[in-house]
Design an enzyme around this catalytic site. Structure first.
Site, PDB file in Angstrom:
ATOM      1  N   ASN A  38       0.844  -1.197   0.000  1.00 23.73           N
ATOM      2  CA  ASN A  38       0.000   0.000   0.000  1.00 23.73           C
ATOM      3  C   ASN A  38       0.878   1.246   0.000  1.00 23.73           C
ATOM      4  O   ASN A  38       1.720   1.363  -0.896  1.00 23.73           O
ATOM      5  CB  ASN A  38      -1.116  -0.051   1.045  1.00 23.73           C
ATOM      6  N   ASP A  39       0.710   2.157   0.918  1.00 25.49           N
ATOM      7  CA  ASP A  39       1.279   3.512   0.790  1.00 25.49           C
ATOM      8  C   ASP A  39       2.764   3.597   0.413  1.00 25.49           C
ATOM      9  O   ASP A  39       3.583   2.843   0.942  1.00 25.49           O
ATOM     10  CB  ASP A  39       1.183   4.258   2.128  1.00 25.49           C
ATOM     11  N   GLN A  55       4.673   0.438   2.172  1.00 16.74           N
ATOM     12  CA  GLN A  55       4.004  -0.480   3.099  1.00 16.74           C
ATOM     13  C   GLN A  55       3.917  -1.841   2.418  1.00 16.74           C
ATOM     14  O   GLN A  55       3.332  -1.965   1.336  1.00 16.74           O
ATOM     15  CB  GLN A  55       2.596   0.049   3.414  1.00 16.74           C
ATOM     16  N   ARG A 164      -0.716   8.926  13.404  1.00 10.50           N
ATOM     17  CA  ARG A 164       0.228   8.258  12.503  1.00 10.50           C
ATOM     18  C   ARG A 164       0.591   9.046  11.236  1.00 10.50           C
ATOM     19  O   ARG A 164       0.018  10.073  10.948  1.00 10.50           O
ATOM     20  CB  ARG A 164      -0.342   6.896  12.086  1.00 10.50           C
ATOM     21  N   GLU A 216      -5.631  10.461   7.161  1.00 12.10           N
ATOM     22  CA  GLU A 216      -4.390   9.685   7.100  1.00 12.10           C
ATOM     23  C   GLU A 216      -3.372  10.415   6.227  1.00 12.10           C
ATOM     24  O   GLU A 216      -3.720  11.343   5.477  1.00 12.10           O
ATOM     25  CB  GLU A 216      -4.644   8.293   6.507  1.00 12.10           C
TER      26      GLU A 216
HETATM   27  C1  FRU Z   1      -3.100   4.460   4.802  1.00 19.47           C
HETATM   28  C2  FRU Z   1      -2.677   3.683   6.042  1.00 19.47           C
HETATM   29  C3  FRU Z   1      -1.850   4.556   6.954  1.00 19.47           C
HETATM   30  C4  FRU Z   1      -1.063   3.551   7.722  1.00 19.47           C
HETATM   31  C5  FRU Z   1      -0.812   2.470   6.709  1.00 19.47           C
HETATM   32  C6  FRU Z   1      -0.830   1.075   7.256  1.00 19.47           C
HETATM   33  O1  FRU Z   1      -3.340   3.661   3.691  1.00 19.47           O
HETATM   34  O2  FRU Z   1      -3.818   3.185   6.692  1.00 19.47           O
HETATM   35  O3  FRU Z   1      -2.605   5.421   7.762  1.00 19.47           O
HETATM   36  O4  FRU Z   1       0.137   4.079   8.237  1.00 19.47           O
HETATM   37  O5  FRU Z   1      -1.824   2.598   5.731  1.00 19.47           O
HETATM   38  O6  FRU Z   1      -0.423   0.167   6.278  1.00 19.47           O
END
Ligand code: FRU
Length: 494
Positions: A38-39, A55, A164, A216
């Site tokens: 992900n991110d 991520q 976060r 986020e």
């Molecule tokens: C956004 C998120 C962030 C977090 C991460 C966890 O997509 O939820 O807030 O740090 O992904 O994988």
């Protein structure tokens, strides 16, 4: 059967995964070798390399306990994978999103003279445990490849489970490090400052725009207004779920920042991308005046179920961000707008086709770039349109297009059955000239992802698609439009 096989849903494709040649695996975008991504995280440029951390759950194709995966690129299109860069410290700890900076002046004290200034990288991330979310740091003495966690972590702990995604940058005017970080359930972006990346003081908060369920991954960047010597600040705030289209999305605010407080110019909420799949955008640090960023090209609503095997999700292409003044929102209002230019190196161009539509091109890679000018003719009828069709040999296709009501749309029906996967999505795009509407449409079509930039990137529109072996693009117009431009097939970067 052929369709399922092509999508990798049948048979083994472990070997294929490492070759990046699965039917809907993008060929000019970054995607992880396997596992779930992900991110984007920790984006920093140093020693001629763009670092992209992300991520990553390397153990499964759904989100799990994320660690930081790592890739680097010299040109933002060819990427080298380096595996896990920051691993979980315990089996319960997720190394959540964050950023990285180059600490050339050793403000943190982690380095000595034996470490070259350009090798001094500090990563700032969220340590997520069932008890809480804290902001932690780790340093690298080899330019961002190997990291050691700071022994006195956390550097910020407010006893919260919803705190976060720290994004840190150096603020020249105050000579301090600034962190923007989400207090997710409070709908607040908190601003912290520091002289050494270890001791942080909260100096302000910002709240505004769409709330959805939670905030986020914020980012704050300074952009020069095109054609002027004026600078403005843009604050990005992602929300998930709760976007009007459903699920995840990124909004931005334009304003000023004095090193402590962000003051928006107006109450407007602007969308960084009007598609369904552009989330958690982050920009690279240490790129001078250039603001370059990318985002995760997916949506939490369905990302764990999309029909890919061995790997899930890709990043968008890197985009050069800008800010334009006097952009027309409607016939009576002009204002600032973010602009995004896709950074897809021209050296990837292979075959081409140009001139007046109809235009058509095939490519084995399934990756294309096109740029067209579409002029709406006098007497255009309501039914008129410009159509961009991306198809495979069985006729399975994605259709995109422009209509005289000034909407650009994508139709991605019959590709992926999921109640939250919107099949038809559209965006309003105001032409510069209402008398004689003209559009500039720039597209990057890459198997599982289509990114569209309208009118010099003042409108961005990014959507995943799932047609296997789509290797043909056709651009057509009826009497209502005159369309000119070019299509290029793109070479694979893998
Ligand atoms: C956004 C998120 C962030 C977090 C991460 C966890 O997509 O939820 O807030 O740090 O992904 O994988």
């Amino acid at each position: 059967m052929r369709f399922l096989k092509a999508l990798g849903l049948l048979g083994s494709c472990v070997a294929a995964a490492s070759k990046y040649d699965e039917p809907i695996r993008p060929q000019v975008h970054y995607s992880p070798p396997y596992g779930f991504m992900n991110d984007p995280n920790g984006m920093v440029y140093t020693n001629g390399l763009y670092h992209l951390f992300y991520q990553w759950n390397p153990n499964d194709t759904v989100a799990g306990t994320p660690q930081w995966g790592h890739a680097t690129s010299e040109d933002l299109v060819h990427w080298n994978n380096h595996g896990v860069a920051i691993a979980s410290a315990t089996k319960d700890e997720g190394v959540f999103s964050g950023s990285a900076v180059l600490d050339v002046n050793n403000t943190s004290g982690f380095f000595d003279d034996s470490v070259k200034p350009n090798d001094r990288v500090v990563a700032i991330f969220t340590s997520n445990t069932p008890e809480k979310q804290t902001q932690d740091i780790a340093y690298s003495k080899d330019g961002g490849f190997n990291f050691t966690r700071y022994s006195e972590n956390p550097v910020i702990d407010i006893n919260s489970t919803q705190f976060r995604d720290p994004k840190v940058f150096f603020h020249e005017d105050t000579g301090k490090w600034v962190m923007v970080v989400a207090k997710s359930f409070d709908f607040e972006i908190a601003f912290y400052t520091s002289c050494d990346l270890k001791n942080w003081e909260e100096v302000s908060t910002f709240s505004g725009g769409l709330y959805g369920y939670q905030y986020e991954v914020p980012d704050l960047v300074k952009l020069r207004v095109e054609g002027t010597s004026e600078y403005k600040w843009v604050l990005f705030v992602s929300i998930n779920p709760g976007m009007p289209l459903g699920g995840s999305g990124t909004q931005y605010f334009i304003g000023d920042f004095d090193g402590e407080t962000f003051t928006p110019d107006d109450h407007a909420v602007r969308m960084a991308d009007f598609g369904k799949d552009w989330y958690a955008a982050q920009t690279w640090s240490n790129t001078g005046d250039d603001v370059l960023g990318l985002a995760w090209a997916s949506n939490w609503q369905y990302t764990g179920e999309v029909p890919t095997k061995q790997w899930r999700s890709c990043m968008s292409v890197a985009r050069k961000m800008g800010l334009k003044k006097n952009v027309k929102y409607n016939p009576g209002y002009t204002g600032y707008s973010l602009t995004q230019e896709p950074l897809v190196d021209k050296k990837l161009r292979d075959e081409s086709c140009h001139g007046k539509a109809p235009l058509s091109l095939e490519s084995e890679t399934g990756a294309f770039e096109f740029r067209i000018n579409a002029t709406q003719n006098d007497g255009v009828s309501d039914k008129s349109s410009v159509r961009i069709k991306v198809s495979n040999s069985t006729g399975h296709l994605t259709t995109l297009g422009l209509r005289p009501d000034f909407h650009f749309f994508i139709d991605r029906s019959d590709q992926f059955e999921h109640p939250l996967y919107n099949e038809k999505i559209s965006v309003y795009a105001q032409p510069d000239n209402d008398e004689k509407p003209v559009y500039d449409i720039h597209g990057i079509v890459d198997r599982g992802l289509i990114e569209i930039f309208i009118n010099n990137g003042t409108v961005a529109f990014t959507n995943t698609v799932f047609v296997a072996d789509a290797d043909k693009i056709q651009i057509e117009a009826d009497d209502g439009y005159t369309v000119n431009g070019e299509i290029y097939s793109l070479k694979s970067t893998w």
